[in-house]
Structures are given as structure tokens and as C-alpha cells.
Design a protein around this motif. Structure first.
Motif, PDB file in Angstrom:
ATOM      1  N   ARG A  98      84.796  16.279 117.505  1.00  0.00           N
ATOM      2  CA  ARG A  98      84.269  15.210 116.980  1.00  0.00           C
ATOM      3  C   ARG A  98      84.309  14.523 115.568  1.00  0.00           C
ATOM      4  O   ARG A  98      83.362  13.569 114.895  1.00  0.00           O
ATOM      5  N   ASP A  99      85.285  15.035 115.094  1.00  0.00           N
ATOM      6  CA  ASP A  99      85.463  14.544 113.388  1.00  0.00           C
ATOM      7  C   ASP A  99      86.393  13.440 113.491  1.00  0.00           C
ATOM      8  O   ASP A  99      86.112  12.810 111.974  1.00  0.00           O
ATOM      9  N   ILE A 100      86.782  13.348 113.963  1.00  0.00           N
ATOM     10  CA  ILE A 100      87.350  11.705 114.355  1.00  0.00           C
ATOM     11  C   ILE A 100      87.245  10.579 114.162  1.00  0.00           C
ATOM     12  O   ILE A 100      87.516   9.700 113.636  1.00  0.00           O
ATOM     13  N   PRO A 101      86.526  10.665 115.290  1.00  0.00           N
ATOM     14  CA  PRO A 101      85.040   8.362 114.821  1.00  0.00           C
ATOM     15  C   PRO A 101      84.671   9.271 112.883  1.00  0.00           C
ATOM     16  O   PRO A 101      84.680   7.761 112.661  1.00  0.00           O
ATOM     17  N   GLY A 102      84.459  10.201 112.365  1.00  0.00           N
ATOM     18  CA  GLY A 102      84.282  10.121 110.903  1.00  0.00           C
ATOM     19  C   GLY A 102      85.564  10.059 109.447  1.00  0.00           C
ATOM     20  O   GLY A 102      85.479   9.602 109.056  1.00  0.00           O
ATOM     21  N   SER A 103      86.806  10.045 110.984  1.00  0.00           N
ATOM     22  CA  SER A 103      87.510  10.172 110.070  1.00  0.00           C
ATOM     23  C   SER A 103      88.224   9.303 109.373  1.00  0.00           C
ATOM     24  O   SER A 103      87.722   7.918 109.509  1.00  0.00           O
ATOM     25  N   ARG A 153      94.307  -9.914 118.204  1.00  0.00           N
ATOM     26  CA  ARG A 153      94.109 -11.414 117.359  1.00  0.00           C
ATOM     27  C   ARG A 153      92.293 -11.332 117.487  1.00  0.00           C
ATOM     28  O   ARG A 153      92.189 -12.129 116.432  1.00  0.00           O
ATOM     29  N   PRO A 154      91.779 -11.851 118.666  1.00  0.00           N
ATOM     30  CA  PRO A 154      90.537 -11.832 118.411  1.00  0.00           C
ATOM     31  C   PRO A 154      88.897 -10.810 118.120  1.00  0.00           C
ATOM     32  O   PRO A 154      88.602 -11.505 117.898  1.00  0.00           O
ATOM     33  N   PHE A 155      90.202  -9.489 117.588  1.00  0.00           N
ATOM     34  CA  PHE A 155      88.882  -8.996 116.793  1.00  0.00           C
ATOM     35  C   PHE A 155      89.642  -8.818 115.409  1.00  0.00           C
ATOM     36  O   PHE A 155      88.966  -8.243 114.488  1.00  0.00           O
ATOM     37  N   ARG A 156      90.788 -10.103 114.737  1.00  0.00           N
ATOM     38  CA  ARG A 156      91.085 -10.590 113.340  1.00  0.00           C
ATOM     39  C   ARG A 156      91.299  -9.213 112.442  1.00  0.00           C
ATOM     40  O   ARG A 156      90.921  -9.414 111.405  1.00  0.00           O
ATOM     41  N   VAL A 157      92.372  -8.725 113.070  1.00  0.00           N
ATOM     42  CA  VAL A 157      92.933  -7.551 112.830  1.00  0.00           C
ATOM     43  C   VAL A 157      94.317  -8.469 112.715  1.00  0.00           C
ATOM     44  O   VAL A 157      95.065  -8.438 113.960  1.00  0.00           O
ATOM     45  N   VAL A 158      95.651  -7.884 111.495  1.00  0.00           N
ATOM     46  CA  VAL A 158      96.807  -8.579 111.332  1.00  0.00           C
ATOM     47  C   VAL A 158      97.256  -6.925 111.470  1.00  0.00           C
ATOM     48  O   VAL A 158      97.212  -6.304 110.775  1.00  0.00           O
ATOM     49  N   ALA A 159      98.212  -7.466 112.945  1.00  0.00           N
ATOM     50  CA  ALA A 159      99.534  -6.132 112.654  1.00  0.00           C
ATOM     51  C   ALA A 159     100.841  -6.501 111.239  1.00  0.00           C
ATOM     52  O   ALA A 159     101.316  -7.412 111.634  1.00  0.00           O
ATOM     53  N   GLY A 160     101.256  -5.259 111.420  1.00  0.00           N
ATOM     54  CA  GLY A 160     102.252  -4.854 110.704  1.00  0.00           C
ATOM     55  C   GLY A 160     103.469  -4.457 110.924  1.00  0.00           C
ATOM     56  O   GLY A 160     102.915  -2.867 111.144  1.00  0.00           O
ATOM     57  N   GLN A 161     104.863  -4.374 111.177  1.00  0.00           N
ATOM     58  CA  GLN A 161     105.203  -3.616 111.781  1.00  0.00           C
ATOM     59  C   GLN A 161     106.371  -3.376 110.813  1.00  0.00           C
ATOM     60  O   GLN A 161     106.447  -3.668 109.635  1.00  0.00           O
ATOM     61  N   VAL A 162     106.567  -1.511 111.047  1.00  0.00           N
ATOM     62  CA  VAL A 162     107.022  -0.972 110.260  1.00  0.00           C
ATOM     63  C   VAL A 162     108.834  -0.149 110.959  1.00  0.00           C
ATOM     64  O   VAL A 162     107.697   0.597 112.461  1.00  0.00           O
ATOM     65  N   LEU A 163     110.003  -0.418 110.750  1.00  0.00           N
ATOM     66  CA  LEU A 163     111.106   0.509 111.725  1.00  0.00           C
ATOM     67  C   LEU A 163     111.322   1.088 110.806  1.00  0.00           C
ATOM     68  O   LEU A 163     111.765   0.875 109.649  1.00  0.00           O
ATOM     69  N   LEU A 164     111.318   2.637 111.439  1.00  0.00           N
ATOM     70  CA  LEU A 164     111.982   3.868 110.200  1.00  0.00           C
ATOM     71  C   LEU A 164     113.173   4.404 111.022  1.00  0.00           C
ATOM     72  O   LEU A 164     112.699   4.635 112.400  1.00  0.00           O
ATOM     73  N   THR A 165     113.843   5.244 110.316  1.00  0.00           N
ATOM     74  CA  THR A 165     114.937   5.802 111.010  1.00  0.00           C
ATOM     75  C   THR A 165     114.949   7.442 110.328  1.00  0.00           C
ATOM     76  O   THR A 165     114.126   7.796 109.785  1.00  0.00           O
ATOM     77  N   ALA A 179      90.656  -1.123 117.424  1.00  0.00           N
ATOM     78  CA  ALA A 179      89.788  -2.659 117.213  1.00  0.00           C
ATOM     79  C   ALA A 179      88.511  -1.869 117.011  1.00  0.00           C
ATOM     80  O   ALA A 179      88.052  -2.859 115.542  1.00  0.00           O
ATOM     81  N   ALA A 180      87.837  -1.228 117.847  1.00  0.00           N
ATOM     82  CA  ALA A 180      86.712  -0.306 117.503  1.00  0.00           C
ATOM     83  C   ALA A 180      86.978   0.979 116.141  1.00  0.00           C
ATOM     84  O   ALA A 180      86.072   0.739 115.640  1.00  0.00           O
ATOM     85  N   ALA A 181      87.762   1.073 116.452  1.00  0.00           N
ATOM     86  CA  ALA A 181      88.004   2.637 114.773  1.00  0.00           C
ATOM     87  C   ALA A 181      88.355   1.358 113.940  1.00  0.00           C
ATOM     88  O   ALA A 181      87.646   1.948 112.341  1.00  0.00           O
ATOM     89  N   HIS A 182      89.002   0.383 114.125  1.00  0.00           N
ATOM     90  CA  HIS A 182      89.766   0.181 112.952  1.00  0.00           C
ATOM     91  C   HIS A 182      87.922  -0.731 111.803  1.00  0.00           C
ATOM     92  O   HIS A 182      87.705  -0.559 110.596  1.00  0.00           O
ATOM     93  N   ALA A 183      86.597  -1.384 112.676  1.00  0.00           N
ATOM     94  CA  ALA A 183      85.688  -2.255 112.507  1.00  0.00           C
ATOM     95  C   ALA A 183      84.695  -0.844 111.877  1.00  0.00           C
ATOM     96  O   ALA A 183      83.415  -1.242 111.129  1.00  0.00           O
ATOM     97  N   ARG A 184      84.717   0.197 112.590  1.00  0.00           N
ATOM     98  CA  ARG A 184      83.837   1.138 111.449  1.00  0.00           C
ATOM     99  C   ARG A 184      84.536   1.692 110.338  1.00  0.00           C
ATOM    100  O   ARG A 184      83.919   2.169 109.829  1.00  0.00           O
TER     101      ARG A 184
END
Length: 285
Positions: free
Chosen positions: A7-12, A96-108, A40-45
């Protein structure tokens, strides 16, 4: 503060979500849209979301006319080089419709073992999150070797959650929850909650599964969840189809309660590379 319960996840403040190859490749590629809608919904919160996504090799396979996951490293690297580009494009188009930009992170694995590289990775991801970018993390399959691979992205997700001090980690699977034994076997019961330090020797999580598009299985998710929980990160294991409900804090899946007194707060100390007190040979039967 780490999510003590679902139940704490939405407020994290910060949540890492991991999705596997089988959930977003092949016939399941359209599932990217529903996953992105939940993120996107969580991002908008106001939640800072990091997505750890497998799927580069599986996505690249059709473009190389491959029907099965290649076994040799060079072809895996070639498929990953093609597939990673396509995979990120699909995510960005869905965002794109949510106006959220992604950033790629590649790790080893070497990046997270080397203190300087680890610090650089943490700083870059903190900056991306500060700019309200949604980082999409994957193993850098194009340059990784068999000897230094994470082995599966469940473990990578746990290490990323530690690295950035996440409050919760959501590991998406093909089934709604973990079971006391493989779910197709008689007597298998879903596991609702696993307390920190709970003895799991009576459970049978099955061996690591290697299918035509990815690697993983219940055993790897248990190992990764214990790794993250030991560092004070609450972990939910559930189905990719339920990602929206997971991020809404619904009572679904299997919850791994976090260590209430970790040696270091997540994101501040050295990465723990040993999962838990549960021996590796006891995770699979």
C-alpha cells in the motif's frame, strides 16, 4: 523511506520496475503500451520511475531472421545491437502521448563493481530523474562477456534499486505471484508475503528457466528480491498484466518485506552482491 507494504508503493518517491523479454517481445510486443500507461500514471503522480527492461536480443532476433535465441556470444551481441535501438524506439513512441521522455542507460556488471563507474552511473541516473526523464536500463549486451554478465535482469534491477535508493522494486513476471512450488504441480499455493529473513527452505521455486527469448524464472526473482530487501527495498513480484494495480498498491502478487535496519541506507553504501542468507543451491530444486 522504503515502502514497508504494498500500500506504500503509490506514495513512494522512487520505484524501479523490471519487465522481462517474454512479456514485451514477439506476440507480446503490444503489451509495451499497457506497461507504459501504468508507468506514465505513476510518473504523473510525481513518482520517480526507473524501468529495467530486458528484450534487446529478443527484439533484434526477427531482424536477423533468427527463430531462436542465439547461443554464441557474437550473434547475441549483434541481435542486442539491433534490438536495443528498436526497443527504445517502441518505448518512446508509447510514452510520447504522455509527454514523457525516456533516457537509455546500458550497464555491465563491471560498471557496478567499479567504484568510479558506479558513482558515475548513480550521478547520471540521479540527474535524469531530477530532469523528470524516465530512465530505461538494460544490460549492455553488445559489450558484455559471458564472464561478467549479470546473468538476468532481475538481479540487475535489484542492484539498480540499491544504487539509486529506491523505495520499492516491482519485478514483473508471467504469473500473478510466486507459489510454494511450481504452480502446475498439485498442492501449489500462492505466497502472499515473505517477511524479511523468513526461512524459505520449505518452498520449491524451480530451476532457472531458459526459453527461446530470455532467461529467468521464479528462482532468479526470489534471489533478486532477497538481495534488494536486504538493503531496505520492499519488493513486489507479480504479473506484467497487473503492473497498473501493482503501482496502485493493490493487494496482489508476492511481497518481500524490506530489512527494517539495513547496514547502509539504499543508495549510500557499497552494493550488496550476495542475495541473502538463503544459499543459491536452495533457491532451485
Amino acid at each position: 523511506m522504503s515502502a514497508a507494504e504494498r500500500r506504500d508503493i503509490p506514495g513512494s518517491r522512487r520505484v524501479v520496475v523490471k519487465v522481462g523479454s517474454s512479456s514485451i517481445s514477439g506476440d507480446n510486443a503490444p503489451r509495451i503500451q499497457s506497461i507504459v500507461e501504468a508507468l506514465a500514471a505513476a510518473h504523473a503522480r510525481g513518482t520517480e520511475i526507473v524501468l529495467v527492461s530486458s528484450g534487446a536480443i529478443a527484439t533484434g532476433m526477427p531482424f536477423l531472421s533468427l527463430e531462436e535465441r542465439p547461443s554464441d556470444l557474437a550473434t547475441q551481441q549483434a541481435a542486442a545491437a539491433v534490438g536495443q535501438n528498436v526497443l527504445i524506439y517502441r518505448y518512446q513512441e508509447a510514452l510520447r502521448p504522455f509527454r514523457v521522455v525516456a533516457g537509455q542507460v546500458l550497464l555491465t556488471a563491471g560498471d557496478l563493481e567499479n567504484p568510479t563507474h558506479r558513482s558515475n552511473a548513480r550521478r547520471a541516473m540521479e540527474r535524469l530523474l531530477g530532469l523528470r526523464i524516465l530512465p530505461i536500463v538494460n544490460e549492455n549486451d553488445t559489450v558484455a562477456t559471458h564472464e561478467i554478465r549479470f546473468g538476468d535482469n532481475d538481479r540487475l534491477a535489484a542492484l539498480v534499486a540499491q544504487l539509486i535508493g529506491a523505495d520499492a522494486l516491482v519485478l514483473l513476471s508471467d504469473i500473478e505471484a510466486l507459489y510454494t512450488r511450481p504452480p502446475q504441480e498439485p498442492g501449489a499455493r500462492p505466497i502472499h508475503r515473505i517477511a524479511y529473513g523468513e526461512d524459505l527452505h520449505g518452498f520449491e521455486f524451480g530451476s532457472v528457466v531458459v526459453n527461446s527469448v530470455g532467461t529467468g524464472g521464479a528462482a532468479t526473482k526470489v534471489s533478486a528480491a532477497r538481495l534488494a530487501a536486504a538493503s531496505g527495498v520492499g519488493v513486489l513480484v507479480t504479473s506484467a498484466d497487473l503492473v497498473g494495480r501493482a503501482l496502485a498498491g493493490d493487494e496482489i502478487g508476492t511481497w518481500f518485506a524490506p530489512n527494517p535496519e539495513p547496514a547502509w541506507p539504499a543508495g549510500t553504501g557499497p552494493l550488496r552482491t550476495v542475495s541473502s542468507s538463503l544459499p543459491a543451491d536452495k533457491l532451485a530444486t
